[in-house]
Write a protein that holds these residues in place. Structure first.
Motif, PDB file in Angstrom:
ATOM      1  N   UNK A 235      52.460  36.124  43.330  1.00  0.00           N
ATOM      2  CA  UNK A 235      53.009  37.483  43.324  1.00  0.00           C
ATOM      3  C   UNK A 235      52.366  38.319  42.237  1.00  0.00           C
ATOM      4  N   UNK A 236      52.175  37.743  41.051  1.00  0.00           N
ATOM      5  CA  UNK A 236      51.557  38.503  39.963  1.00  0.00           C
ATOM      6  C   UNK A 236      50.106  38.855  40.297  1.00  0.00           C
ATOM      7  N   UNK A 237      49.382  37.961  40.965  1.00  0.00           N
ATOM      8  CA  UNK A 237      48.020  38.288  41.386  1.00  0.00           C
ATOM      9  C   UNK A 237      48.031  39.463  42.362  1.00  0.00           C
ATOM     10  N   UNK A 238      48.978  39.464  43.300  1.00  0.00           N
ATOM     11  CA  UNK A 238      49.076  40.574  44.246  1.00  0.00           C
ATOM     12  C   UNK A 238      49.392  41.878  43.524  1.00  0.00           C
ATOM     13  N   UNK A 239      50.246  41.801  42.507  1.00  0.00           N
ATOM     14  CA  UNK A 239      50.595  42.999  41.740  1.00  0.00           C
ATOM     15  C   UNK A 239      49.390  43.518  40.964  1.00  0.00           C
ATOM     16  N   UNK A 240      48.612  42.619  40.389  1.00  0.00           N
ATOM     17  CA  UNK A 240      47.397  43.016  39.677  1.00  0.00           C
ATOM     18  C   UNK A 240      46.379  43.643  40.627  1.00  0.00           C
ATOM     19  N   UNK A 241      46.298  43.116  41.835  1.00  0.00           N
ATOM     20  CA  UNK A 241      45.379  43.690  42.825  1.00  0.00           C
ATOM     21  C   UNK A 241      45.831  45.096  43.222  1.00  0.00           C
ATOM     22  N   UNK A 242      47.141  45.294  43.389  1.00  0.00           N
ATOM     23  CA  UNK A 242      47.654  46.619  43.722  1.00  0.00           C
ATOM     24  C   UNK A 242      47.355  47.628  42.620  1.00  0.00           C
ATOM     25  N   UNK A 243      47.301  47.143  41.378  1.00  0.00           N
ATOM     26  CA  UNK A 243      47.006  48.016  40.245  1.00  0.00           C
ATOM     27  C   UNK A 243      45.507  48.231  40.049  1.00  0.00           C
ATOM     28  N   UNK A 244      44.694  47.622  40.892  1.00  0.00           N
ATOM     29  CA  UNK A 244      43.248  47.794  40.802  1.00  0.00           C
ATOM     30  C   UNK A 244      42.591  47.024  39.677  1.00  0.00           C
ATOM     31  N   UNK A 245      43.236  45.945  39.202  1.00  0.00           N
ATOM     32  CA  UNK A 245      42.712  45.179  38.069  1.00  0.00           C
ATOM     33  C   UNK A 245      41.929  43.952  38.502  1.00  0.00           C
ATOM     34  N   UNK A 246      42.066  43.560  39.748  1.00  0.00           N
ATOM     35  CA  UNK A 246      41.249  42.503  40.339  1.00  0.00           C
ATOM     36  C   UNK A 246      41.255  42.711  41.850  1.00  0.00           C
ATOM     37  N   UNK A 247      40.463  41.914  42.523  1.00  0.00           N
ATOM     38  CA  UNK A 247      40.316  42.059  43.968  1.00  0.00           C
ATOM     39  C   UNK A 247      40.738  40.767  44.655  1.00  0.00           C
ATOM     40  N   UNK A 248      41.555  40.882  45.701  1.00  0.00           N
ATOM     41  CA  UNK A 248      41.930  39.737  46.523  1.00  0.00           C
ATOM     42  C   UNK A 248      41.232  39.840  47.870  1.00  0.00           C
ATOM     43  N   UNK A 249      40.482  38.804  48.217  1.00  0.00           N
ATOM     44  CA  UNK A 249      39.757  38.763  49.478  1.00  0.00           C
ATOM     45  C   UNK A 249      40.487  37.830  50.442  1.00  0.00           C
ATOM     46  N   UNK A 250      41.101  38.362  51.499  1.00  0.00           N
ATOM     47  CA  UNK A 250      41.864  37.521  52.438  1.00  0.00           C
ATOM     48  C   UNK A 250      40.998  36.422  53.038  1.00  0.00           C
ATOM     49  N   UNK A 251      41.614  35.273  53.273  1.00  0.00           N
ATOM     50  CA  UNK A 251      40.954  34.140  53.909  1.00  0.00           C
ATOM     51  C   UNK A 251      41.727  33.775  55.175  1.00  0.00           C
ATOM     52  N   UNK A 252      41.047  33.235  56.170  1.00  0.00           N
ATOM     53  CA  UNK A 252      41.720  32.985  57.455  1.00  0.00           C
ATOM     54  C   UNK A 252      42.722  31.839  57.423  1.00  0.00           C
ATOM     55  N   UNK A 253      42.625  30.958  56.430  1.00  0.00           N
ATOM     56  CA  UNK A 253      43.434  29.736  56.478  1.00  0.00           C
ATOM     57  C   UNK A 253      44.289  29.513  55.231  1.00  0.00           C
ATOM     58  N   UNK A 254      44.613  30.573  54.491  1.00  0.00           N
ATOM     59  CA  UNK A 254      45.443  30.350  53.325  1.00  0.00           C
ATOM     60  C   UNK A 254      45.339  31.465  52.308  1.00  0.00           C
ATOM     61  N   UNK A 255      45.664  31.162  51.055  1.00  0.00           N
ATOM     62  CA  UNK A 255      45.633  32.167  50.006  1.00  0.00           C
ATOM     63  C   UNK A 255      44.255  32.804  49.847  1.00  0.00           C
ATOM     64  N   UNK A 256      44.189  33.997  49.266  1.00  0.00           N
ATOM     65  CA  UNK A 256      42.913  34.739  49.163  1.00  0.00           C
ATOM     66  C   UNK A 256      42.007  34.193  48.068  1.00  0.00           C
ATOM     67  N   UNK A 257      40.795  34.714  48.051  1.00  0.00           N
ATOM     68  CA  UNK A 257      39.902  34.550  46.918  1.00  0.00           C
ATOM     69  C   UNK A 257      40.215  35.631  45.890  1.00  0.00           C
ATOM     70  N   UNK A 258      40.099  35.288  44.608  1.00  0.00           N
ATOM     71  CA  UNK A 258      40.327  36.237  43.533  1.00  0.00           C
ATOM     72  C   UNK A 258      38.994  36.594  42.902  1.00  0.00           C
ATOM     73  N   UNK A 259      38.677  37.876  42.876  1.00  0.00           N
ATOM     74  CA  UNK A 259      37.437  38.339  42.268  1.00  0.00           C
ATOM     75  C   UNK A 259      37.760  39.284  41.117  1.00  0.00           C
ATOM     76  N   UNK A 260      37.186  39.023  39.941  1.00  0.00           N
ATOM     77  CA  UNK A 260      37.417  39.927  38.815  1.00  0.00           C
ATOM     78  C   UNK A 260      36.700  41.242  39.023  1.00  0.00           C
ATOM     79  N   UNK A 261      37.198  42.290  38.380  1.00  0.00           N
ATOM     80  CA  UNK A 261      36.569  43.613  38.447  1.00  0.00           C
ATOM     81  C   UNK A 261      36.067  44.014  37.064  1.00  0.00           C
TER      82      UNK A 261
END
Length: 261
Positions: A235-261
């Motif tokens: 949840x905190x990763x999703x919140x950080x992504x919404x704030x534009x502090x990191x990027x979440x890349x959806x994956x077809x079979x589970x949780x996303x990839x996390x990319x720093x900005x």
């Protein structure tokens, strides 16, 4: 109402409950489907806890790769509450299995605050009695059946003075609970909901693009981090992504990839 003679064994979570069912096949074991280490507690022991459920929905709706997790949780959560409220109304004897986590302390405090003074309330504390722990933190779900077996005959009935202290503890945290609750030298402290955000961001920048599950697991394994669930950190990763502090890349079979900005 007269108390039932059958003891209800109470423990946090399905994994711990399954362990107890192996060891106590003739006993009823209730999996306490909650985590009081985070979120508001003002209505957490009421029939219709709207604040509490709204908090959980905020967490589960961040798990976009698991679209029905909120429904699965709510089903288990309501089943637990119905059985627990019945045990309280019938003054059924309770035996609470716990470690030294924030949740376990508050779970016991909530039960003490809502049980009738004449309702038998016993505890079976695994802290310091088993080898399995996470940097000094003990929880029943961490244990093996072999570790728990010798403890079965050691429940301790809470003293009246202990119950008074637990009731006061619950009432205090109902009024003061907010984001995250951790421990310092065994004492509970409250922190903002973003308590882990800086560490998640630092780890993301240090490690580069990583699967979210791996990044979360790395943080959970650090010796300086208190026991925290992966769902909270997702949840905190999703919140950080919404704030534009990191990027979440959806994956077809589970949780996303996390990319720093």
């Amino acid at each position: 109402m007269m108390a039932s003679s059958q003891i209800l064994q109470v423990v946090q979570g399905g994994k711990a409950a399954d362990l107890l069912r192996q060891l106590l096949p003739d006993e009823e074991v209730l999996a306490f489907e909650e985590d009081f280490s985070h979120g508001p507690l003002a209505d957490a022991d009421t029939i219709d806890p709207q604040l509490r459920m709204a908090w959980w929905n905020r967490i589960w709706w961040a798990h976009s790769w698991w679209p029905d997790i909120d429904q699965q949780f709510q089903l288990a959560w309501w089943q637990c509450r119905k059985r627990l409220f019945r045990a309280l109304s019938e003054q059924q004897p309770l035996c609470v299995w716990l470690g030294n986590t924030v949740h376990d302390q508050l779970m016991l405090a909530m039960l003490a605050a809502n049980a009738h003074p004449d309702q038998p309330l016993a505890v079976l504390d695994v802290a310091g009695q088993v080898a399995s722990s996470h940097h000094g933190v003990y929880a029943v779900a961490m244990c093996s059946a072999a570790e728990l077996q010798p403890l079965i005959t050691r429940p301790r009935t809470l003293l009246a003075s202990e119950r008074v202290q637990l009731i006061a503890m619950w009432r205090h945290w109902q009024q003061h609970a907010n984001g995250w609750r951790g421990q310092i030298d065994g004492q509970l402290h409250v922190y903002p909901a973003d308590h882990f955000d800086a560490r998640l961001l630092a780890l993301s920048r240090q490690q580069g693009e990583q699967p979210a599950a791996r990044l979360v697991g790395m943080l959970m394994g650090q010796s300086t981090v208190e026991l925290v669930s992966d769902s909270y950190l997702f949840w905190r990763l999703a919140t950080l992504a919404e704030a534009g502090l990191l990027l979440l890349k959806p994956q077809p079979d589970g949780p996303p990839l996390v990319s720093p900005l």
